[in-house]
Design a protein around this motif. Structure first.
Motif, short mmCIF file in Angstrom:
data_model
loop_
_atom_site.label_atom_id
_atom_site.label_comp_id
_atom_site.label_asym_id
_atom_site.label_seq_id
_atom_site.Cartn_x
_atom_site.Cartn_y
_atom_site.Cartn_z
N GLU A 410 48.46 45.85 38.32
CA GLU A 410 49.55 46.42 37.23
C GLU A 410 49.35 45.40 35.93
OE1 GLU A 410 54.35 44.73 36.43
OE2 GLU A 410 53.44 44.72 38.28
N TRP A 411 49.11 44.13 35.94
CA TRP A 411 48.83 43.53 34.72
C TRP A 411 47.46 44.11 34.06
CZ3 TRP A 411 50.74 37.86 36.02
CH2 TRP A 411 52.17 37.96 36.28
N ASN A 412 46.65 44.19 34.74
CA ASN A 412 45.36 44.67 34.08
C ASN A 412 45.43 46.00 33.27
OD1 ASN A 412 42.26 43.19 34.89
ND2 ASN A 412 44.11 42.54 35.79
N ALA A 413 46.57 46.89 34.21
CA ALA A 413 46.65 48.04 33.38
C ALA A 413 47.38 48.21 32.22
CB ALA A 413 47.45 48.91 34.44
N ILE A 414 48.26 47.06 32.23
CA ILE A 414 49.05 46.75 30.75
C ILE A 414 48.25 46.24 29.69
CG2 ILE A 414 50.82 45.11 29.83
CD1 ILE A 414 52.20 45.31 32.62
N ALA A 415 47.22 45.57 30.06
CA ALA A 415 46.22 44.90 29.08
C ALA A 415 45.08 46.11 28.72
CB ALA A 415 45.38 43.77 29.58
N LEU A 416 45.06 46.83 29.70
CA LEU A 416 44.00 48.13 29.51
C LEU A 416 44.81 48.91 28.07
CD1 LEU A 416 42.05 50.29 29.72
CD2 LEU A 416 43.01 50.80 31.96
#
Length: 670
Positions: A410-416
């Protein structure tokens, strides 16, 4: 050592040497609780949580406390970031019973997981009283506790119910006017954000208001956005030395933060400041985007390509010590520039924080210092950046806070998504390269053949099935990555993940999505998140995803699903928009996303960068560099030609080959 020694979560590993016989949450340990007929302690926290550390030291490292817990309870430790489903369930219990929650979150439950008590931080004596009380009650008045647990569980199950609204409401600009009318009295005109303290950043609030202000010439909204973004950037909550933002401010001025830094905050703020730069071209916003990206690159990137979760608030047992400075320390480091620097950042001899420490906190614009010190803007900016770098190099010698190095989908996708927006606004290829790298990491390490996602990753291991929020934000990010690369692979991946979500998370009774998959072991209730907070809800994000994908794949079923979801919460969106602002974006998209720009041809991305640098929230961008069978692209590719298709309200003009002609059509949206 206890059973936590076999986990990968840094938070759980912090407790592996406690004398408490901790266990991770598993089906097997719940079976043990039932077989031994023991109450369960469910203690929830996260690695960067200051008061979690305090309670561990005072209680869980204490042999006397551990003896009581080990004798009378089965003790389970939860990393809330790994298991947001469990955290949300028992946080709802705390809110229901106490009217407030927080972390550490400590629950006493029956052997089947049904809660009977909820609290947050306890010092040793209070915690011992709680333990002894419930141990005695379970021996002497078990039936009373069972009845209490049943009542609490029933209330929680009802709390998560979202009704299907059969009467579809006709949406119009009127709803958006109501949203602003119910919002405007809650904004802080002086410092930005929501009135009061503590002050949390709400990026989806600012994103919606930017969209709304673009279309409505309201000076109040424009001033609010400018004030909020400036005060955030100037506040102690923003680490101007090393980059990135802390989680929240304990005061109403963004001055003194709770110093932990979270990836999800910074990914969203990268998006907001990038969009604000597209809209206004203010250099401050560009600098903030660059500063966040610098922090992620320097401190949050794993060798695998994934991004870490957070940095702790504490170092050397003192919250904020790593980020703050004494007066004499700054004097020694900055030498001739000391007086200038303490003027800019409100440094005090005895400190403007605790323990004689100073938070770097600006209150004046650069024009004030340019006039006072007879400097040009370039001279001021160069000088400030040089002093920041000097402090950054000096800070390397300090003991830095611990890193929570687990990697969450989830958090990696937000940063992406943040990097996609940064590339749009700034046009720097390094942001595109980083976005592709994060996407590659997720799709390589966390995606399974059937489009199931894992939530967590560390040292090559994943152990938790993905939640709705993992899918929702990844789909959102993949759509954004497609829009800047025109690589249809990312769009088809988003489409496949969406079909998986519908198959495993969809609630046909109300048209919403459950937080957990139907292949997961059920908790005492299967929750549905709907309200937007510091992270938007997974349901509002899915409603947005479905609407976008309905246009790319001409799928009316997806559009109808999105409409139903919005209809279910529309009353709440109007009444409390601060906590439904991502839904407000969904409403805005349903009303205004009526135009499409499709670019095809092997050189399709050449001019796309120039288009994407402008803030166009009401135009759907698509295209392909090769022939494609995606419905919106069908029969639109001609070899050796770059074609521009501009469509409005489902009506398309003939394709243009002249980019300048397309630019002229887009100017009406600027």
């Amino acid at each position: 050592m206890n059973a936590l020694q076999f986990e990968t979560s840094p938070y759980l590993l912090q407790h592996q040497h406690n004398p408490v016989d901790w266990h991770p949450w598993t089906d097997s340990i719940l079976t043990v609780a039932r077989e031994q007929d023991k109450l369960i302690i469910i203690s929830i926290g996260y690695a960067a949580c200051h008061w979690c550390h305090v309670m561990e030291h005072e209680c869980f490292e204490n042999v006397e406390v551990a003896e009581v817990m080990n004798r009378s309870f089965i003790s389970i430790k939860i990393d809330r970031e790994e298991r947001p489903d469990i955290d949300q369930l028992y946080m709802n219990v705390a809110m229901l019973l106490n009217g407030q929650g927080g972390w550490p979150l400590n629950i006493v439950a029956l052997p089947d997981g049904k809660p009977i008590f909820a609290g947050t931080y306890f010092p040793k004596l209070k915690w011992m009283q709680v333990l002894n009380y419930f141990a005695t009650m379970y021996q002497e008045k078990k039936d009373n506790l069972i009845q209490q647990a049943q009542q609490i569980t029933l209330a929680i199950q009802q709390l998560d119910q979202i009704s299907y609204q059969q009467a579809e409401q006709v949406i119009s600009e009127l709803q958006q006017k109501k949203i602003w009318d119910n919002w405007k009295n809650k904004i802080d005109d002086e410092w930005g954000g929501k009135i009061g303290a503590p002050k949390f950043m709400m990026p989806n609030n600012y994103e919606y208001l930017m969209r709304y202000s673009k279309r409505n010439d309201d000076d109040t909204i424009k001033k609010f956005i400018k004030t909020t973004l400036k005060k955030l950037a100037f506040g102690g909550i923003h680490d101007v030395v090393g980059g990135g933002f802390a989680r929240y401010s304990v005061d109403a001025q963004w001055k003194v933060p709770h110093f932990e830094k979270m990836l999800y905050d910074n990914g969203q703020l990268m998006s907001v400041y990038a969009q604000a730069y597209q809209l206004t071209k203010r250099p401050l916003y560009k600098a903030v985007v660059q500063n966040i990206a610098k922090w992620i690159e320097n401190e949050m990137t794993d060798d695998s390509g994934g991004l870490y979760s957070s940095l702790d608030a504490d170092s050397e047992g003192v919250e904020g010590k790593y980020y703050c400075w004494t007066y004499n320390e700054l004097k020694m480091i900055l030498k001739d520039d000391f007086l200038f620097f303490i003027d800019v950042y409100n440094i005090e001899l005895n400190g403007n924080f605790e323990y004689g420490l100073n938070v770097l906190f600006r209150t004046e614009d650069h024009e004030y210092f340019m006039d006072k010190y007879k400097m040009s803007n370039a001279d001021f900016q160069n000088k400030i950046q040089a002093l920041h770098h000097l402090l950054f190099e000096n800070r390397k010698h300090k003991i830095r806070p611990a890193t929570d190095d687990k990697i969450l989908t989830e958090w990696n996708a937000i940063a992406l998504k943040g990097y996609c927006d940064a590339y749009n606004a700034l046009g720097d290829d390094k942001y595109l390269k980083k976005a592709v790298s994060i996407a590659t990491f997720i799709l390589t390490n966390l995606k399974k053949e059937d489009y199931r996602l894992d939530r967590n990753y560390k040292n090559g291991k994943s152990s938790i099935n993905g939640f709705l929020t993992d899918y929702a934000f990844l789909i959102d990010a993949l759509i954004a990555l497609y829009q800047i690369t025109l690589e249809t692979f990312y769009l088809t991946e988003a489409h496949q993940f969406t079909k998986h979500v519908i198959a495993h998370f969809y609630n046909s009774k109300n048209g919403m999505f459950y937080f957990t998959s139907n292949i997961d072991t059920a908790l005492i209730t299967r929750g549905t998140d709907s309200s937007d907070n510091v992270i938007p809800s997974a349901n509002s994000t899915m409603a947005k995803n479905l609407l976008l994908l309905s246009k790319y794949f001409t799928n009316t079923e997806f559009e109808n699903m999105s409409t139903t979801m919005l209809n279910n919460v529309l009353e709440e969106v109007e009444k409390t928009p601060i906590y439904y602002s991502n839904w407000a974006i969904v409403l805005d998209m349903h009303l205004h996303l009526k135009s499409e720009l499709i670019i095809t041809g092997k050189n399709a991305t050449d001019n796309l960068k120039r288009i994407r640098e402008i803030y166009f929230p009401d135009i759907l961008i698509g295209g392909s560099k090769t022939d494609s069978n995606i419905p919106i692209l069908t029969d639109r590719f001609i070899a050796d030609k770059t074609l521009y298709y501009f469509c409005q309200n489902n009506t398309c003009a003939l394709p243009e080959v002249n980019f300048n002609q397309i630019q002229n059509k887009l100017f009406i949206f600027v």
